[in-house]
Design a protein around this motif. Structure first.
Motif, PDB file in Angstrom:
ATOM      1  N   LYS A 136      10.908  25.536  34.985  1.00  0.00           N
ATOM      2  CA  LYS A 136      10.171  25.909  36.191  1.00  0.00           C
ATOM      3  C   LYS A 136      10.891  25.367  37.419  1.00  0.00           C
ATOM      4  N   TYR A 137      10.532  25.924  38.555  1.00  0.00           N
ATOM      5  CA  TYR A 137      11.029  25.443  39.847  1.00  0.00           C
ATOM      6  C   TYR A 137       9.796  25.179  40.688  1.00  0.00           C
ATOM      7  N   GLU A 138       9.617  23.897  41.082  1.00  0.00           N
ATOM      8  CA  GLU A 138       8.389  23.518  41.777  1.00  0.00           C
ATOM      9  C   GLU A 138       8.691  22.371  42.734  1.00  0.00           C
ATOM     10  N   ASN A 139       8.205  22.480  43.962  1.00  0.00           N
ATOM     11  CA  ASN A 139       8.401  21.438  44.975  1.00  0.00           C
ATOM     12  C   ASN A 139       9.872  21.050  45.130  1.00  0.00           C
ATOM     13  N   ASN A 140      10.747  22.051  45.147  1.00  0.00           N
ATOM     14  CA  ASN A 140      12.192  21.875  45.314  1.00  0.00           C
ATOM     15  C   ASN A 140      12.846  21.099  44.175  1.00  0.00           C
ATOM     16  N   ILE A 141      12.195  21.063  43.025  1.00  0.00           N
ATOM     17  CA  ILE A 141      12.769  20.433  41.836  1.00  0.00           C
ATOM     18  C   ILE A 141      12.912  21.506  40.757  1.00  0.00           C
ATOM     19  N   PHE A 172      22.136  26.192  46.137  1.00  0.00           N
ATOM     20  CA  PHE A 172      20.762  26.225  46.650  1.00  0.00           C
ATOM     21  C   PHE A 172      20.448  24.876  47.295  1.00  0.00           C
ATOM     22  N   PRO A 173      20.786  24.723  48.582  1.00  0.00           N
ATOM     23  CA  PRO A 173      20.594  23.425  49.253  1.00  0.00           C
ATOM     24  C   PRO A 173      19.152  22.923  49.222  1.00  0.00           C
ATOM     25  N   GLU A 174      18.192  23.826  49.033  1.00  0.00           N
ATOM     26  CA  GLU A 174      16.792  23.398  49.000  1.00  0.00           C
ATOM     27  C   GLU A 174      16.430  22.638  47.717  1.00  0.00           C
ATOM     28  N   ILE A 175      17.265  22.748  46.691  1.00  0.00           N
ATOM     29  CA  ILE A 175      17.016  21.996  45.453  1.00  0.00           C
ATOM     30  C   ILE A 175      17.321  20.519  45.721  1.00  0.00           C
ATOM     31  N   GLN A 176      16.333  19.681  45.466  1.00  0.00           N
ATOM     32  CA  GLN A 176      16.500  18.236  45.678  1.00  0.00           C
ATOM     33  C   GLN A 176      16.958  17.526  44.409  1.00  0.00           C
TER      34      GLN A 176
END
Length: 181
Positions: A136-141, A172-176
């Motif tokens: 899953k992808y959630e809250n930039n994780i 994807f710079p938004e991925i933390q």
């Protein structure tokens, strides 16, 4: 145990290596090292600077060499390398089924993440006998499952953080963070 043999082809730059057993149902071309990702053996052969291209057939591999070296010097040692690969029961071809990317409920970023995982990450991980799956992808994780040789491997954290996470953050710079579940 099958013995790897080799024979000339009509192309003097290309030698055919008979594996003695079927390794794939459908042959495929590896004109560059990057395109050899489906075959750990082809990738290994591309480790030599004289390799020009490799074709993986159902029960053989053809190798095309650069013009500056002769088969007289290469054929026997290369046959030995292929034999060793086969004797160790290392995979010649790694097959995997792509994750579905077209779930209409997915956000565009999730579809793009799945696409990159299928095209770039999974083939590389498969070379070492592992696989990863989108969770899953959630809250930039980004959450993924590590499977096969990757689950429990001592270097799986390095693969996860230095390999997968670094590449996904580049795209994807938004991925933390990328986390294994």
């Amino acid at each position: 145990m099958n013995k790897v043999t080799f024979e000339n082809t009509p192309n003097p730059s290309t030698m055919k290596f008979l594996l003695g057993k079927q390794v794939t149902s459908e042959g495929f071309d590896c004109p560059t090292a990057e395109e050899a990702e489906r075959s750990p053996l082809a990738s290994k052969i591309f480790g030599f600077p004289w390799t020009s291209s490799v074709y993986v057939g159902p029960d053989f591999i053809t190798v095309t060499k650069q013009d500056w070296v002769d088969w007289d010097l290469l054929a026997q040692p290369l046959s030995g390398l292929i034999q060793e690969h086969m004797d160790r029961d290392e995979p010649v071809v790694v097959e995997f089924v792509a994750m579905p990317e077209d779930d209409e409920n997915d956000l565009p970023i999730v579809r793009n993440i799945k696409s990159v995982l299928n095209r770039e990450i999974r083939p590389v991980v498969a070379l070492d006998g592992g696989d990863i799956a989108f969770y899953k992808y959630e809250n930039n994780i980004l959450y993924i499952h590590m499977k096969g040789a990757c689950s429990g491997c001592p270097s799986s954290q390095i693969t996860l953080k230095d390999g997968i996470e670094t590449r996904m953050k580049e795209l994807f710079p938004e991925i933390q963070e990328v986390v294994s579940v």
